[in-house]
Design a protein around this motif. Structure first.
Motif, PDB file in Angstrom:
ATOM      1  N   LEU A  25     -45.030   6.772 -30.453  1.00 21.24           N
ATOM      2  CA  LEU A  25     -46.005   7.070 -29.407  1.00 21.24           C
ATOM      3  C   LEU A  25     -47.400   6.666 -29.858  1.00 21.24           C
ATOM      4  CD1 LEU A  25     -44.738  10.592 -28.391  1.00 21.24           C
ATOM      5  CD2 LEU A  25     -44.943   8.646 -26.853  1.00 21.24           C
ATOM      6  N   ALA A  26     -48.160   6.129 -28.935  1.00 20.73           N
ATOM      7  CA  ALA A  26     -49.556   5.806 -29.230  1.00 20.73           C
ATOM      8  C   ALA A  26     -50.315   7.111 -29.456  1.00 20.73           C
ATOM      9  CB  ALA A  26     -50.169   5.034 -28.066  1.00 20.73           C
ATOM     10  N   PRO A  27     -51.293   7.109 -30.345  1.00 23.51           N
ATOM     11  CA  PRO A  27     -52.060   8.336 -30.602  1.00 23.51           C
ATOM     12  C   PRO A  27     -52.735   8.888 -29.337  1.00 23.51           C
ATOM     13  CG  PRO A  27     -52.620   6.634 -32.199  1.00 23.51           C
ATOM     14  CD  PRO A  27     -51.728   6.005 -31.186  1.00 23.51           C
ATOM     15  N   ASP A  28     -53.054   7.998 -28.402  1.00 24.35           N
ATOM     16  CA  ASP A  28     -53.724   8.448 -27.176  1.00 24.35           C
ATOM     17  C   ASP A  28     -52.755   8.595 -26.004  1.00 24.35           C
ATOM     18  OD1 ASP A  28     -53.231   5.744 -26.913  1.00 24.35           O
ATOM     19  OD2 ASP A  28     -55.120   5.308 -25.893  1.00 24.35           O
ATOM     20  N   ALA A  29     -51.456   8.702 -26.301  1.00 22.70           N
ATOM     21  CA  ALA A  29     -50.468   8.874 -25.239  1.00 22.70           C
ATOM     22  C   ALA A  29     -50.769  10.153 -24.466  1.00 22.70           C
ATOM     23  CB  ALA A  29     -49.063   8.935 -25.831  1.00 22.70           C
ATOM     24  N   ASP A  30     -50.650  10.059 -23.144  1.00 20.41           N
ATOM     25  CA  ASP A  30     -50.932  11.234 -22.317  1.00 20.41           C
ATOM     26  C   ASP A  30     -49.637  11.970 -21.978  1.00 20.41           C
ATOM     27  OD1 ASP A  30     -49.725  10.067 -19.986  1.00 20.41           O
ATOM     28  OD2 ASP A  30     -51.604   9.054 -19.498  1.00 20.41           O
ATOM     29  N   LEU A  31     -49.777  13.045 -21.238  1.00 13.15           N
ATOM     30  CA  LEU A  31     -48.658  13.893 -20.879  1.00 13.15           C
ATOM     31  C   LEU A  31     -47.542  13.113 -20.191  1.00 13.15           C
ATOM     32  CD1 LEU A  31     -47.798  16.953 -20.789  1.00 13.15           C
ATOM     33  CD2 LEU A  31     -48.745  16.981 -18.480  1.00 13.15           C
ATOM     34  N   PHE A  32     -47.907  12.235 -19.269  1.00 13.98           N
ATOM     35  CA  PHE A  32     -46.906  11.448 -18.540  1.00 13.98           C
ATOM     36  C   PHE A  32     -46.195  10.474 -19.471  1.00 13.98           C
ATOM     37  CE2 PHE A  32     -48.722  11.661 -13.933  1.00 13.98           C
ATOM     38  CZ  PHE A  32     -48.828  13.030 -14.026  1.00 13.98           C
ATOM     39  N   ASP A  33     -46.957   9.818 -20.340  1.00 14.39           N
ATOM     40  CA  ASP A  33     -46.368   8.868 -21.295  1.00 14.39           C
ATOM     41  C   ASP A  33     -45.356   9.561 -22.204  1.00 14.39           C
ATOM     42  OD1 ASP A  33     -48.061   6.827 -20.352  1.00 14.39           O
ATOM     43  OD2 ASP A  33     -49.567   7.211 -21.899  1.00 14.39           O
ATOM     44  N   VAL A  34     -45.736  10.723 -22.718  1.00 15.84           N
ATOM     45  CA  VAL A  34     -44.863  11.442 -23.643  1.00 15.84           C
ATOM     46  C   VAL A  34     -43.617  11.945 -22.915  1.00 15.84           C
ATOM     47  CG1 VAL A  34     -44.699  13.368 -25.259  1.00 15.84           C
ATOM     48  CG2 VAL A  34     -46.803  12.029 -25.144  1.00 15.84           C
ATOM     49  N   ALA A  35     -43.787  12.428 -21.700  1.00 16.65           N
ATOM     50  CA  ALA A  35     -42.628  12.878 -20.916  1.00 16.65           C
ATOM     51  C   ALA A  35     -41.666  11.718 -20.668  1.00 16.65           C
ATOM     52  CB  ALA A  35     -43.092  13.490 -19.598  1.00 16.65           C
ATOM     53  N   ASP A  36     -42.200  10.553 -20.338  1.00 17.60           N
ATOM     54  CA  ASP A  36     -41.352   9.368 -20.131  1.00 17.60           C
ATOM     55  C   ASP A  36     -40.650   8.960 -21.429  1.00 17.60           C
ATOM     56  OD1 ASP A  36     -41.985   9.195 -17.432  1.00 17.60           O
ATOM     57  OD2 ASP A  36     -43.555   7.695 -17.730  1.00 17.60           O
ATOM     58  N   HIS A  37     -41.356   9.070 -22.537  1.00 15.18           N
ATOM     59  CA  HIS A  37     -40.771   8.747 -23.844  1.00 15.18           C
ATOM     60  C   HIS A  37     -39.596   9.689 -24.144  1.00 15.18           C
ATOM     61  CE1 HIS A  37     -40.885   7.012 -27.897  1.00 15.18           C
ATOM     62  NE2 HIS A  37     -40.755   8.237 -28.367  1.00 15.18           N
ATOM     63  N   CYS A  38     -39.785  10.971 -23.877  1.00 14.23           N
ATOM     64  CA  CYS A  38     -38.709  11.951 -24.077  1.00 14.23           C
ATOM     65  C   CYS A  38     -37.505  11.609 -23.211  1.00 14.23           C
ATOM     66  CB  CYS A  38     -39.202  13.359 -23.738  1.00 14.23           C
ATOM     67  SG  CYS A  38     -40.409  14.039 -24.896  1.00 14.23           S
ATOM     68  N   ALA A  39     -37.762  11.250 -21.959  1.00 17.92           N
ATOM     69  CA  ALA A  39     -36.674  10.906 -21.036  1.00 17.92           C
ATOM     70  C   ALA A  39     -35.917   9.669 -21.521  1.00 17.92           C
ATOM     71  CB  ALA A  39     -37.227  10.693 -19.629  1.00 17.92           C
ATOM     72  N   ALA A  40     -36.634   8.686 -22.053  1.00 22.28           N
ATOM     73  CA  ALA A  40     -35.978   7.481 -22.571  1.00 22.28           C
ATOM     74  C   ALA A  40     -35.081   7.828 -23.766  1.00 22.28           C
ATOM     75  CB  ALA A  40     -37.021   6.436 -22.971  1.00 22.28           C
TER      76      ALA A  40
END
Length: 151
Positions: A25-40
């Motif tokens: 994850l990028a250090p500046d990843a936001d809530l939506f980015d992290v949620a999408d990462h978890c889903a992937a």
């Protein structure tokens, strides 16, 4: 907003696993980015039969869920707030008793730890992995639900 790198899908879906495990994850990843990462991560995990790969995916999922938990306590950036007030508020994808995002993240964290423990019968681990998948996908959808009706 951080950009999620595009995963490359070679001829086999199995080749996506090393990319996903090494994808940070990028250090500046936001809530939506992290949620999408978890889903992937959980989408690949639920299809994985190899225990070593499953453990690696679980470790990455734990990291991502912990990051998601941190972000739940941080004020949302204005561009995410704007996204959450656009559109019409509809019925939530989760029951009223789960409207607290931290509770959902904690449930998902507990499921990952249970699956990783290696102490469960194989059929129970498989079922809990399926439950984890559904929980994370609901969570990813929930954090993106419109909260306020735009006037």
């Amino acid at each position: 907003m951080a950009t999620i790198p595009t995963l490359i899908y070679p001829e086999s879906d199995e080749n996506i696993i090393p990319q996903l495990i090494s994808w940070s994850l990028a250090p500046d990843a936001d809530l939506f980015d992290v949620a999408d990462h978890c889903a992937a991560l959980v989408s690949v995990l639920v299809e994985t039969d190899d225990s070593e790969t499953a453990i690696a995916l679980c470790e990455r999922l734990l990291q991502a869920l912990r990051k998601l938990r941190e972000l739940c306590d941080v004020d949302l950036p204005p561009y995410l707030v704007a996204l959450l007030i656009m559109g019409e508020k509809t019925h939530s994808c989760v029951p009223d008793c789960w409207q607290d995002t931290l509770t959902q993240v904690d449930y998902a964290l507990a499921l990952v730890q249970a699956v990783m423990s290696g102490e469960l019968p194989a059929n129970v681990a498989k079922e809990l992995t399926g439950l984890l998948h559904d929980m994370v996908w609901l969570l990813a959808e929930f954090v993106k639900e419109p909260r306020v009706v735009a006037h």
